[in-house]
Design an enzyme around this catalytic site. Structure first.
Site, short mmCIF file in Angstrom:
data_model
loop_
_atom_site.label_atom_id
_atom_site.label_comp_id
_atom_site.label_asym_id
_atom_site.label_seq_id
_atom_site.Cartn_x
_atom_site.Cartn_y
_atom_site.Cartn_z
N ASP A 14 47.58 -70.63 -27.71
CA ASP A 14 47.67 -69.30 -27.11
C ASP A 14 46.49 -69.00 -26.19
OD1 ASP A 14 50.06 -68.87 -28.38
OD2 ASP A 14 49.19 -67.80 -30.07
N ARG A 95 34.66 -60.64 -36.61
CA ARG A 95 34.98 -60.07 -35.29
C ARG A 95 33.74 -59.48 -34.58
NH1 ARG A 95 38.42 -63.56 -36.18
NH2 ARG A 95 40.57 -62.96 -36.58
N ASP A 124 42.96 -56.80 -35.60
CA ASP A 124 41.92 -57.46 -34.82
C ASP A 124 41.78 -56.91 -33.40
OD1 ASP A 124 40.89 -59.09 -36.76
OD2 ASP A 124 42.22 -60.76 -36.34
N SER A 175 50.33 -67.86 -40.07
CA SER A 175 49.24 -67.45 -39.19
C SER A 175 47.97 -67.51 -40.03
CB SER A 175 49.48 -66.02 -38.68
OG SER A 175 48.35 -65.57 -37.96
#
Length: 398
Positions: A14, A95, A124, A175
């Site tokens: 991706d 993050r 996210d 995922s």
């Protein structure tokens, strides 16, 4: 001057496709930034070269494992941070680490935009964009999957059409997001919340039902910081890594839960966080020995709010920063040793030792040597229960 976009780059399909996709959609040059927070996998240099091969004009990689452990995981350990009392914020903690490197790269390369690979229905996207806007309010954010309808099928077609150097055939049914603090697994058959996880979901932990010898470990803390394992000095990163191995080998840290996402939906998540759970469990117990009662009671409220702020992507917010100060002060006396038995999927505390202990054997014992003056208790109870007693009398008369 051509506009530049800094892209949070993982090396996967991706984000590799996103390099060319962003260039095509916006006409901008793309700088790829990959940050190692202990997720394992490919060598950073391989990832950097792939980004360049996929069209990035620059590619930066950062080994941030120690930074992540000391500046992000450690505060979570000191806060006993468990979202919804269970989840040790595995993804949420990584993050802001990545955000700092993205903003630094944007400044270095003169980029006005930062891009990420998140969807429009997860947490996210908020963590990235709220973090970026807190550190650099002038930067804008884009998300190709969300903003430009970059579906996986279209990404594969783009990859094949452009001849990008990345495999497009193999796709995990899950995922997965992972770092040194833990591993998060979702989607696939797990989206049916009646389905039990199967063993191939797990990677950081062994099956806790398999018979094996128990493992005993002693963790030493200094002001809330894990500084030794079985007497051997360790960094925070080493403490997490070693307990990932030892607690993971005993099946500790498996979590299967339905959690409340920030965007308003409930999501089924399976986590593995053996080191995180072992360290938080040990830290909680040492606090029970060393932290005064009223401070401990109030800290539990702060811990919940701190965890919610971090989960919601507000790491850099004024409230989170203020709570950090409280948590640091509350950990000033959290020094000592905790002995734990790791076995059968559980981390069980079996011993506590601290020079800062508030536990007084002579006050606690029921045997000879008891120094607690029990004659004081009757008057204490009378005064303590007086307001309730007065109210009860009134209520009975009505």
């Amino acid at each position: 001057m051509t506009e530049r976009v800094v892209l949070a780059y993982s090396g996967g399909l991706d984000t590799s496709v996103a390099i060319g996709w962003i260039a095509e959609e916006t006409g901008a040059e793309v700088i790829a930034v990959a940050v190692d927070v202990g997720q394992g996998g490919e060598d950073l240099d391989v990832i950097r070269k792939r980004a360049l091969a996929c069209g990035a004009i620059e590619a930066e990689v950062a080994d941030a494992k120690d930074e992540f452990a000391e500046e992000y995981c450690l505060p979570a350990i000191k806060a006993n941070a468990l979202y919804m009392d269970r989840y040790p914020l595995v993804s949420a903690l990584s993050r802001p680490t990545i955000v700092k490197h993205l903003v630094a790269a944007a400044r270095k390369h003169g980029a006005g935009t930062v891009a990420h690979g998140c969807t429009g229905k997860g947490n996210d996207q908020v963590r990235f964009e709220a973090g970026i806007s807190s550190l650099a309010p002038d930067l804008t954010c884009i998300a190709p999957v969300r903003d430009y309808a970059m579906t996986r099928d279209r990404a594969i077609a783009f990859c094949e059409a452009e001849g990008l150097p990345i495999a497009t055939t193999k796709k995990s049914p899950y995922s997965i997001d992972q770092n040194v603090f833990g591993r998060a697994v979702e989607t696939g058959f797990l989206e049916d919340i009646w389905n039990a996880p199967i063993e191939d979901v797990y990677e950081y932990t062994a099956d806790p039902a398999t018979p094996r010898e128990a493992d005993e470990v002693i963790i030493t803390f200094d002001k809330g910081v894990p500084v030794a394992i079985d007497g051997e000095p360790v960094t925070v990163l080493q403490a997490i890594q070693r307990l990932n191995e030892r607690a993971g080998a005993q099946g500790v840290g498996r979590i299967d839960m339905v959690e409340d996402r920030l965007v308003g939906i409930k999501s089924r998540e399976v986590y593995e966080a053996p080191g995180a759970i072992a360290l938080i469990t040990a830290h909680q117990e040492l606090e029970a020995v060393t932290v005064e009662r009223e401070l401990a009671r109030y800290k539990r409220q702060v811990e919940q709010r701190w965890g919610e702020l971090v989960y919601d992507g507000l790491w850099f917010s004024p409230l989170k920063r203020a709570l950090d100060g409280f948590i640091a002060e509350a950990n000033e006396q959290v020094s000592g040793e905790i002995r734990m038995t790791l076995h059968g999927g559980r981390a069980v505390v079996t011993g506590r030792k601290s020079q800062a202990s508030l536990y007084d054997f002579n006050l606690a014992t029921y045997d000879s040597g008891d120094t607690f003056d029990q004659s004081l208790s009757k008057g204490f109870i009378e005064i303590f229960g007086m307001s309730s007693k007065i109210a009860a009398k009134r209520d009975l008369q009505q």
